[in-house]
Write a protein that holds these residues in place. Structure first.
Motif, PDB file in Angstrom:
ATOM      1  N   ASP A  59       0.643  -1.225  -0.119  1.00 49.37           N
ATOM      2  CA  ASP A  59      -0.037  -0.102  -0.017  1.00 49.37           C
ATOM      3  C   ASP A  59       0.706   1.180   0.036  1.00 49.37           C
ATOM      4  N   ALA A  60       2.265   1.047   0.024  1.00 48.99           N
ATOM      5  CA  ALA A  60       3.078   2.334  -0.005  1.00 48.99           C
ATOM      6  C   ALA A  60       3.532   2.339  -1.463  1.00 48.99           C
ATOM      7  N   GLN A  61       3.003   1.897  -2.349  1.00 42.85           N
ATOM      8  CA  GLN A  61       3.503   2.301  -3.833  1.00 42.85           C
ATOM      9  C   GLN A  61       2.415   2.909  -4.700  1.00 42.85           C
ATOM     10  N   PHE A  62       2.964   3.379  -5.747  1.00 44.54           N
ATOM     11  CA  PHE A  62       2.068   4.017  -6.626  1.00 44.54           C
ATOM     12  C   PHE A  62       0.980   3.103  -7.556  1.00 44.54           C
ATOM     13  N   LEU A  63       1.483   1.833  -7.611  1.00 48.92           N
ATOM     14  CA  LEU A  63       0.560   1.205  -8.318  1.00 48.92           C
ATOM     15  C   LEU A  63      -0.394   0.423  -7.542  1.00 48.92           C
ATOM     16  N   THR A  64      -0.804   0.810  -6.241  1.00 50.93           N
ATOM     17  CA  THR A  64      -1.925   0.210  -5.340  1.00 50.93           C
ATOM     18  C   THR A  64      -3.117   0.351  -6.134  1.00 50.93           C
ATOM     19  N   ALA A  65      -3.432   1.689  -6.557  1.00 51.62           N
ATOM     20  CA  ALA A  65      -4.669   2.141  -6.821  1.00 51.62           C
ATOM     21  C   ALA A  65      -5.041   1.227  -8.182  1.00 51.62           C
ATOM     22  N   ASP A  66      -3.988   0.906  -9.072  1.00 48.81           N
ATOM     23  CA  ASP A  66      -4.191   0.399 -10.414  1.00 48.81           C
ATOM     24  C   ASP A  66      -4.459  -1.079 -10.063  1.00 48.81           C
ATOM     25  N   SER A  67      -3.892  -1.810  -9.128  1.00 46.21           N
ATOM     26  CA  SER A  67      -3.875  -2.941  -8.452  1.00 46.21           C
ATOM     27  C   SER A  67      -5.402  -3.432  -8.080  1.00 46.21           C
ATOM     28  N   ILE A  68      -5.931  -2.600  -7.490  1.00 48.89           N
ATOM     29  CA  ILE A  68      -7.175  -2.711  -6.926  1.00 48.89           C
ATOM     30  C   ILE A  68      -8.077  -2.521  -8.246  1.00 48.89           C
ATOM     31  N   GLU A  69      -7.886  -1.406  -9.082  1.00 45.58           N
ATOM     32  CA  GLU A  69      -8.773  -1.374 -10.177  1.00 45.58           C
ATOM     33  C   GLU A  69      -8.806  -2.543 -11.052  1.00 45.58           C
ATOM     34  N   LEU A  70      -7.590  -3.058 -11.501  1.00 47.27           N
ATOM     35  CA  LEU A  70      -7.397  -4.521 -12.358  1.00 47.27           C
ATOM     36  C   LEU A  70      -8.209  -5.615 -11.425  1.00 47.27           C
ATOM     37  N   ALA A  71      -8.174  -5.866 -10.134  1.00 44.70           N
ATOM     38  CA  ALA A  71      -8.883  -6.671  -9.349  1.00 44.70           C
ATOM     39  C   ALA A  71     -10.244  -6.464  -9.612  1.00 44.70           C
TER      40      ALA A  71
END
Length: 126
Positions: A59-71
């Motif tokens: 949760d401390a990286q900039f791809l967190t939101a992208d990972s949640i969106e892909l899921a």
């Protein structure tokens, strides 16, 4: 979709990524040479045959939101997807197993995901 936030037992949602769309497109173009290869499309749709997916993200990286969106997209398309959000972890925290205890836990969680899905596939094949 299964969402786990390790260490807290709570679900997590992030408001957005720090990367801009323009920057993301520029980075993709560096890797793809501007190709419009359909295999690069991460917009699954209902009816697609998709394997089970495990997404692990800190949760401390900039791809967190992208990972949640892909899921979320995989879930809406009917795919089985497990999203694991690891608190206070950076991008590719798995690479530092000697230094970060959560890395070893993430590897164990991935191994469990794989064995569970292989066992499920073997049962369906019989």
């Amino acid at each position: 979709m299964t969402v786990h936030q390790y260490g807290s037992g709570q679900s997590v949602r992030h408001s957005g990524s720090t990367a801009t769309v323009a920057r993301a497109r520029a980075v993709v173009d560096l890797y793809t040479d501007g190709s419009a290869d359909p295999r690069l499309d991460l917009r699954p749709t209902c009816g697609m045959t998709l394997p089970p997916r495990l997404i692990q993200v800190g949760d401390a990286q900039f791809l967190t939101a992208d990972s949640i969106e892909l899921a979320d997209r995989l879930d809406r398309a009917g795919a089985r997807c497990e999203l694991q959000v690891w608190p206070d972890q950076m991008h590719v925290f798995h690479a530092l197993a000697a230094l970060i205890p959560e890395s070893r836990s993430a590897y164990r969680a991935a191994a469990l995901f794989i064995t569970t899905n292989l066992d499920r596939a073997a049962t369906l094949a019989v």
